[in-house]
Design an enzyme around this catalytic site. Structure first.
Site, PDB file in Angstrom:
ATOM      1  N   LYS A 218      38.202 -27.636   4.824  1.00 47.31           N
ATOM      2  CA  LYS A 218      39.577 -27.192   5.119  1.00 47.31           C
ATOM      3  C   LYS A 218      39.739 -26.100   5.674  1.00 47.31           C
ATOM      4  O   LYS A 218      38.848 -24.996   5.813  1.00 47.31           O
ATOM      5  CB  LYS A 218      40.418 -27.383   3.582  1.00 47.31           C
ATOM      6  CG  LYS A 218      39.873 -26.341   2.753  1.00 47.31           C
ATOM      7  CD  LYS A 218      40.767 -26.424   1.196  1.00 47.31           C
ATOM      8  CE  LYS A 218      39.893 -25.555   0.426  1.00 47.31           C
ATOM      9  NZ  LYS A 218      40.921 -25.339  -0.877  1.00 47.31           N
TER      10      LYS A 218
ATOM     11  N   TYR B   7      49.467   4.563  15.857  1.00 48.65           N
ATOM     12  CA  TYR B   7      50.664   4.414  15.434  1.00 48.65           C
ATOM     13  C   TYR B   7      51.092   5.266  14.111  1.00 48.65           C
ATOM     14  O   TYR B   7      50.067   5.216  13.138  1.00 48.65           O
ATOM     15  CB  TYR B   7      51.326   3.011  15.071  1.00 48.65           C
ATOM     16  CG  TYR B   7      51.428   2.120  16.335  1.00 48.65           C
ATOM     17  CD1 TYR B   7      52.440   2.319  17.097  1.00 48.65           C
ATOM     18  CD2 TYR B   7      50.627   0.988  16.336  1.00 48.65           C
ATOM     19  CE1 TYR B   7      52.619   1.603  18.324  1.00 48.65           C
ATOM     20  CE2 TYR B   7      50.672   0.027  17.951  1.00 48.65           C
ATOM     21  CZ  TYR B   7      51.709   0.490  18.540  1.00 48.65           C
ATOM     22  OH  TYR B   7      51.794  -0.181  19.687  1.00 48.65           O
TER      23      TYR B   7
END
EC number: 5.1.1.1
Length: 374
Positions: free
Chosen positions: A40, A264
């Site tokens: 999965k 940033y």
């Protein structure tokens, strides 16, 4: 979906490691048990179809997925083995699942009643899920479970293929709650007039540390990919071989003067003249912002991630000048040192397979055999 094939950042998947992990686990099983590969979430980030093929080559006799779409993808790829959808599928797709020979999980009688109105010619294979303490899906009381099991035995529209539960604490040292779940599961099973083909409880953690509980099928998941489900809490009974590496190259290198800030928020300021390298990978690739302050490997040396990780790039402090194109290992080995997914996860405050599941499709998956690209 855009895959970044024109930049150096990539995931390298070792097919042999996947096969070895499966073979090693199969060698520990008794002769009556099967291994279903849990593929999965795009094979925990490793590629759903490729992982399924590698595990099949190693002896897996079936597959487990989370949603019907994943099962259909495996069928479209030509895989004919048993496929079990572990999550609850909307009942309106019951006929589609039956037509594609896909087994579905059922957790209540109402689902069966409604599916009966939809199914016609081909019977639907179902596994009854039992909630013994995970608190997620499944039957919670013996009476409703027995009613559903008896219903399946009498119906021509269903193939009662399996029954299972899922353990919440199989990867922990304290086995108190685990033992309680085992006791509850055994109580449910004792009410069956006939056992279905598959009675299964074992995820990777259970199969590694509680093999006596295996039933006749194990759902081998994170172990396929060479990751310990307990992180570093419990020692694996055999060597799990990591299957995924994350690699890139320096795209830029510069000497930054003392007092200059990086990225940033200007959260990092050079305390002296420093060489700073830029790597073309960021949180849009699944390399998360919370990994600021962690490290990568360059030339066998740990290099700290400085400044905030950007969407598409990040910066590291270099011990010296390195040219553009210098190889960077974000997960894997360089010289005598290594960075594991567990190392990354511990720094990020999560689990190793959340890290691998989080790598986005923008990162190419490159598959290798003994170091050679397929």
């Amino acid at each position: 979906m855009v895959v970044g094939i024109h930049r150096p950042s990539k995931l390298v998947i070792n097919a042999e490691a996947i096969r070895n992990n499966v073979k090693n686990e199969i060698s520990r099983l008794d002769g009556h048990s099967e291994l279903f590969a849990v593929v999965k979430a795009n094979g925990y980030g490793h590629g759903i179809v490729e992982t399924a093929q590698f595990t099949k080559q190693a002896g897996a006799t079936g597959f487990c997925v989370a949603i019907l779409d994943e099962a259909l993808a495996l069928r479209d790829a030509g895989l004919t083995e048993t496929i079990l959808v572990l999550g609850i599928t909307d009942v309106k797709y019951a006929k589609l699942a039956a037509e594609n020979d896909i087994s579905l999980t059922v957790g209540d009688q109402a689902w069966l009643d409604e599916a009966t109105q939809i199914l016609n010619q081909k019977p639907l294979k179902v596994h009854l899920g039992i909630d013994t303490g995970m608190g997620r899906i499944g039957f919670q009381d013996g009476a409703s479970f027995k009613k559903a099991a008896d219903y399946l035995e009498q119906s021509q529209q269903f193939n009662f293929e399996g029954v299972f539960t899922h353990f919440a604490t199989a990867d922990e040292k304290d086995t108190t709650y685990f033992n309680l779940q085992v006791e509850r599961f055994n109580h449910f099973i004792s009410q069956l007039t006939r056992r279905p083909r598959y009675v299964h409880v074992s995820n990777t953690a259970t199969s590694l540390w509680h093999a006596a509980c295996n039933g006749n099928m194990i759902r081998f998941g994170v172990g396929i990919y060479g990751m310990n489900p307990s992180g570093k809490t419990l020692e694996s009974p055999f060597d799990l071989q990591p299957a995924m590496s994350l690699e890139s190259e320096l795209s830029f290198s510069k000497l930054v003067q003392k007092g200059r800030s990086i990225s940033y928020g200007a959260t990092y300021t050079a305390e002296e003249d420093e060489w700073i390298g830029t790597i073309p990978i960021g949180y849009a690739d699944g390399y998360e912002r919370r990994l600021q302050g962690f490290h990568v490997l360059i030339d066998g040396q740990f290099c700290e991630i400085v400044g905030r990780i950007c969407m598409d790039q990040m910066m590291v402090r270099l011990p010296k000048s390195y040219p553009v194109g210098t190889k960077v290992i974000l997960a894997g080995k360089s010289g005598e040192k290594s960075i594991t997914m567990t190392d990354i996860a511990e720094y990020a405050g999560t689990i190793n397979y959340e890290i691998t599941c989080g790598f986005t499709q923008r990162l190419p998956r490159i598959y290798t055999e003994n170091g050679v690209v397929n």
